[in-house]
Motif scaffolding. Structure first.
Motif, PDB file in Angstrom:
ATOM      1  N   TYR A   1      -5.927   4.741  -8.436  1.00  0.00           N
ATOM      2  CA  TYR A   1      -5.369   3.756  -7.842  1.00  0.00           C
ATOM      3  C   TYR A   1      -6.711   2.616  -8.053  1.00  0.00           C
ATOM      4  O   TYR A   1      -7.547   3.005  -7.063  1.00  0.00           O
TER       5      TYR A   1
ATOM      6  N   ASP B   1       3.420   1.238  -3.433  1.00  0.00           N
ATOM      7  CA  ASP B   1       2.884   1.542  -4.713  1.00  0.00           C
ATOM      8  C   ASP B   1       2.780   3.070  -4.739  1.00  0.00           C
ATOM      9  O   ASP B   1       2.403   3.580  -5.870  1.00  0.00           O
ATOM     10  N   ARG B   2       2.813   3.882  -3.493  1.00  0.00           N
ATOM     11  CA  ARG B   2       2.840   5.074  -3.773  1.00  0.00           C
ATOM     12  C   ARG B   2       4.167   5.766  -3.672  1.00  0.00           C
ATOM     13  O   ARG B   2       4.157   7.017  -3.783  1.00  0.00           O
TER      14      ARG B   2
ATOM     15  N   ARG C   1       1.145  -1.177  -0.058  1.00  0.00           N
ATOM     16  CA  ARG C   1       0.114   0.018  -0.080  1.00  0.00           C
ATOM     17  C   ARG C   1       1.025   1.313  -0.054  1.00  0.00           C
ATOM     18  O   ARG C   1       0.541   2.130  -0.747  1.00  0.00           O
TER      19      ARG C   1
END
Length: 319
Positions: free
Chosen positions: A276, A232-233, A229
């Motif tokens: 997303y 991915d950013r 989580r």
């Protein structure tokens, strides 16, 4: 690690002295000696990148695919793009055209007394932290690449070229290099000029380019894996970038106008283009004329892309 560096330099020297130097000498091109030696390293790095894709990314695509490949014929042309790009054939063409232009710009800047300071000059403490310096330049490069990518989608004449990259219905790790030669030239010119303006040195630029391109190959991979989580950013991965290649529909027109970032999703999050979700979508473009690229080989795709470009730009010139 010293033995690995010595082996790398030794291989580069052997390739240069065995194959390249005799050609330069025969054709009286010794003024290209230093550039040709660097080109050998570029070639070697390309070989490494191809091996990483073939031996690591492709097996992962087969083991953990995000979607099943319906037509295995389509990615074949992308392998041609990868070989031509990674081994330096297309970059050589781009370099021959771009070098005189960027060199003239640099000479004009020096003539006007414009010499962009390096970040180390502004922050001397960075001299002792080369990795931090590299990451700063890398972030600046990626910031510029984000806006170039948005321009590729925003200007109709540039989209006419860039749409070739998006026409692939079966996106894989090979797809990253699927670009029109003219598109590559334009991107290279803008990035080199930007890099010169912020003080990126040639050696740093090559390293940034190589690391960035490897990450971009991974982001195109048909792999159902992510960085978590938070991760991915922080770094663009296959799930994030796959939406950028999704086929537009009436419900989601031009869905591919999201997730432009090449390496750092931060830019998409800052400028409102991040999206997303893990929804499965088909790849490609909704325009049948562009989708027809899938029936062509490398040369046919280059011709088709140029025709779209000419059709987009000629009315503007006439007006």
């Amino acid at each position: 690690m010293h033995w690995l560096l010595d082996a790398w330099i030794g291989t580069q020297t052997w390739l240069f002295e065995t194959f390249v130097s005799p050609v330069l000498f025969h054709f009286n091109l010794m003024e290209w000696f230093d550039d040709a030696f660097d080109a050998v390293e570029f070639f070697m790095l390309g070989v490494v990148q191809i091996l990483v894709i073939a031996l690591l990314m492709r097996p992962l695509e087969k083991r953990r695919p995000m979607e099943n490949v319906k037509n295995r014929r389509l990615p074949a042309v992308d392998r041609v793009y990868t070989v031509l790009s990674k081994l330096g054939v297309v970059p050589l063409v781009v370099f021959v055209i771009a070098y005189p232009i960027t060199n003239e710009i640099e000479l004009q800047m020096r003539g006007l007394g414009i010499a962009p300071p390096r970040i180390e000059s502004l922050m001397p403490w960075l001299h002792d932290h080369p990795l931090v310096t590299f990451l700063i330049y890398f972030a600046l490069y990626d910031f510029a690449a984000y806006w170039i990518h948005r321009a590729q989608h925003g200007f109709s004449w540039w989209w006419a070229l860039h749409s070739l990259h998006h026409s692939q219905r079966e996106v894989t790790a090979w797809t990253d290099d699927r670009n029109h030669v003219l598109d590559s030239l334009l991107v290279t010119l803008v990035l080199v000029i930007f890099s010169q303006s912020v003080g990126v040195q040639p050696g740093d630029y090559v390293s940034i380019l190589m690391v960035g391109r490897l990450i971009e190959s991974w982001s195109h991979a048909n792999v159902d894996l992510g960085f978590g989580r938070i991760g991915d950013r922080l770094l663009v991965g296959p799930r994030f970038h796959r939406l950028h290649h999704a086929l537009g529909t009436p419900a989601e027109p031009r869905i591919y106008d999201h997730n432009y970032a090449l390496v750092f999703p931060l830019w998409d999050m800052l400028f409102g283009t991040a999206r997303y979700d893990r929804k499965a979508r088909p790849m490609g473009v909704e325009d049948p004329a562009i989708d027809a690229d899938n029936d062509l080989g490398w040369l046919g795709q280059q011709v088709a892309g140029f025709r779209r470009f000419a059709a987009a730009i000629l009315p503007r010139l006439a007006g």
